[in-house]
Design an enzyme around this catalytic site. Sequence first.
Site, PDB file in Angstrom:
ATOM      1  N   SER A 291       1.007  -0.895  -7.885  1.00  0.00           N
ATOM      2  CA  SER A 291       1.614  -0.508  -6.559  1.00  0.00           C
ATOM      3  C   SER A 291       1.207   0.768  -6.393  1.00  0.00           C
ATOM      4  CB  SER A 291       2.846  -0.949  -6.337  1.00  0.00           C
ATOM      5  OG  SER A 291       3.662  -0.056  -7.122  1.00  0.00           O
TER       6      SER A 291
ATOM      7  N   ASP B 178      -2.701  -2.866  -5.537  1.00  0.00           N
ATOM      8  CA  ASP B 178      -1.979  -3.346  -4.566  1.00  0.00           C
ATOM      9  C   ASP B 178      -1.593  -2.378  -3.443  1.00  0.00           C
ATOM     10  OD1 ASP B 178      -0.168  -5.351  -3.656  1.00  0.00           O
ATOM     11  OD2 ASP B 178       1.511  -4.661  -4.749  1.00  0.00           O
ATOM     12  N   HIS B 179      -1.744  -3.033  -2.063  1.00  0.00           N
ATOM     13  CA  HIS B 179      -1.292  -2.138  -0.784  1.00  0.00           C
ATOM     14  C   HIS B 179      -2.098  -0.718  -0.750  1.00  0.00           C
ATOM     15  CE1 HIS B 179       1.761  -4.969   0.750  1.00  0.00           C
ATOM     16  NE2 HIS B 179       2.264  -4.913  -0.467  1.00  0.00           N
TER      17      HIS B 179
ATOM     18  N   ASN C 186       1.677 -12.799  -5.333  1.00  0.00           N
ATOM     19  CA  ASN C 186       2.505 -11.351  -5.883  1.00  0.00           C
ATOM     20  C   ASN C 186       3.961 -11.411  -6.088  1.00  0.00           C
ATOM     21  OD1 ASN C 186      -0.237 -10.598  -4.838  1.00  0.00           O
ATOM     22  ND2 ASN C 186       0.455  -9.380  -3.369  1.00  0.00           N
TER      23      ASN C 186
ATOM     24  N   HIS D 159       2.692 -11.988  -0.298  1.00  0.00           N
ATOM     25  CA  HIS D 159       3.426 -11.046  -0.585  1.00  0.00           C
ATOM     26  C   HIS D 159       4.776 -11.083  -0.371  1.00  0.00           C
ATOM     27  CE1 HIS D 159       0.375  -7.519  -0.961  1.00  0.00           C
ATOM     28  NE2 HIS D 159      -0.427  -8.781  -0.572  1.00  0.00           N
ATOM     29  N   GLY D 160       5.849 -10.273  -1.094  1.00  0.00           N
ATOM     30  CA  GLY D 160       7.038 -10.550  -0.969  1.00  0.00           C
ATOM     31  C   GLY D 160       7.600 -11.896  -1.525  1.00  0.00           C
TER      32      GLY D 160
ATOM     33  N   SER E 111       9.048 -12.784  -4.208  1.00  0.00           N
ATOM     34  CA  SER E 111      10.303 -13.109  -5.027  1.00  0.00           C
ATOM     35  C   SER E 111      11.479 -13.661  -4.435  1.00  0.00           C
ATOM     36  CB  SER E 111      10.724 -11.652  -5.702  1.00  0.00           C
ATOM     37  OG  SER E 111       9.876 -10.951  -6.503  1.00  0.00           O
TER      38      SER E 111
ATOM     39  N   THR F 166       9.395  -7.625  -7.376  1.00  0.00           N
ATOM     40  CA  THR F 166      10.970  -7.488  -7.724  1.00  0.00           C
ATOM     41  C   THR F 166      11.622  -8.339  -8.642  1.00  0.00           C
ATOM     42  OG1 THR F 166      10.954  -7.024  -5.059  1.00  0.00           O
ATOM     43  CG2 THR F 166      13.065  -7.600  -6.209  1.00  0.00           C
TER      44      THR F 166
HETATM   45  O1  G3H Z   1       2.711  -6.293  -3.295  1.00  0.00           O
HETATM   46  C1  G3H Z   1       3.473  -6.874  -4.227  1.00  0.00           C
HETATM   47  C2  G3H Z   1       4.263  -8.032  -3.391  1.00  0.00           C
HETATM   48  O2  G3H Z   1       4.298  -8.325  -2.208  1.00  0.00           O
HETATM   49  C3  G3H Z   1       5.726  -8.139  -4.318  1.00  0.00           C
HETATM   50  O3  G3H Z   1       6.875  -8.702  -3.550  1.00  0.00           O
HETATM   51  O4  G3H Z   1       8.679  -7.606  -4.717  1.00  0.00           O
HETATM   52  O5  G3H Z   1       8.968  -9.273  -3.193  1.00  0.00           O
HETATM   53  O6  G3H Z   1       7.911 -10.072  -5.372  1.00  0.00           O
HETATM   54  P1  G3H Z   1       8.171  -8.868  -4.065  1.00  0.00           P
HETATM   55 ZN    ZN Z   2       3.178  -6.809  -1.088  1.00  0.00          ZN
END
Ligand code: G3H
Ligand code: ZN
Length: 345
Positions: free
Chosen positions: A50, A82-83, A269, A231-232, A234, A272
Amino acid sequence: MPLVSSKDVLLKARAEGYAVGAFNLNNMEMAQAIVQAAEEEQSPVIIQASQGAIKYAGLEMICAMARVLADASSVPVVLHLDHGTDYKQNVKCLRAGFTSLMFDGHELPLEQNIAMTAKIVDIAHSVGLPVEAEIGSVLTIEGLLSDAEMAEIRALEVPKQFEILRKKIGPRVEAHIARPEEAKRFVDETGVDFLAAAVGSVHGLWLDIWPLRVDRLKEIYDAVQIPIVSHGSSGVLISKAHAEAKGVELLPGEGSLKDAIKVGYTKINVATALSMEFNRAMLEAAAKRPGEKDPRKLLDPARKAVVAKTKEYIRLFESNGKGGGATCAAKGEVAGSQEIKRGEE
Ligand code: G3H
Ligand code: ZN
């Protein structure tokens, strides 16, 4: 084996109906843990850096760690940006040894996102590197709720947590979901390899509570026919059974990570969940050993905890060849393997 291209592992995964975990490394212990988990499960794996990780460790250090870990591993390992923030950063990563790139232009107007993504795809493809890009917006929980609101909600029982989250953040998340026609245009005009399409997830949300718009994901995948990136992840509900057990009621069209893998999610991905697990185990070790002088005595339990958590995700994604559909996922026997040429680009 040497680091491989994400195209190698993701096209195979899509064809065989499983997903590959893309796990964020924050430090050496996490990088080691992620690759060790993949090795123990005999699964391909993506380690990704990241913006925070790049600032913390530096690009060269990240590449060196990934290279050493991949070389010593018997399973395919990808190093992904990432990003990615802009053209220059993508070129730096290309030259430094990343085997997969990303441009995140979700804050730009669509035309500009298309133009910049296409420019990055052009240079990346000239040396055989694949590119991921984002459409719609995967929001971040810290941008949606204050710390005080989060603490208040987290103190409640899960069904109540969900009910309040649905009311407080649901409409804003919904408004940022990607549209199939835009996704199709974006892919056609950029030539991007993988699409991070926002379908309702939220970055940094606490674990296993939030549904995805699986109906919208299916429409997008049907329109673009390239691997879709989660993404996101978790915070997303792992399965419908989990939702039921937690008393989380899904609306028509909503589903879990497991449902999403069936209709297009191919790169998932996770950041968290691994970071929280690392901290939990490290703090537990610190509490057991007050006054400990050796940091390794606290970091080793954290590393072990991340191995275990990463293995759980690998099994969930079925990239270890044990899901029925997937076969020989780890062996790197990839038809038309991508050759990466980093010369005088
Ligand atoms: O780019 C990384 C992810 O989108 C991680 O998302 O932290 O909610 O697992 P997260
Ligand atoms: Zn992400």
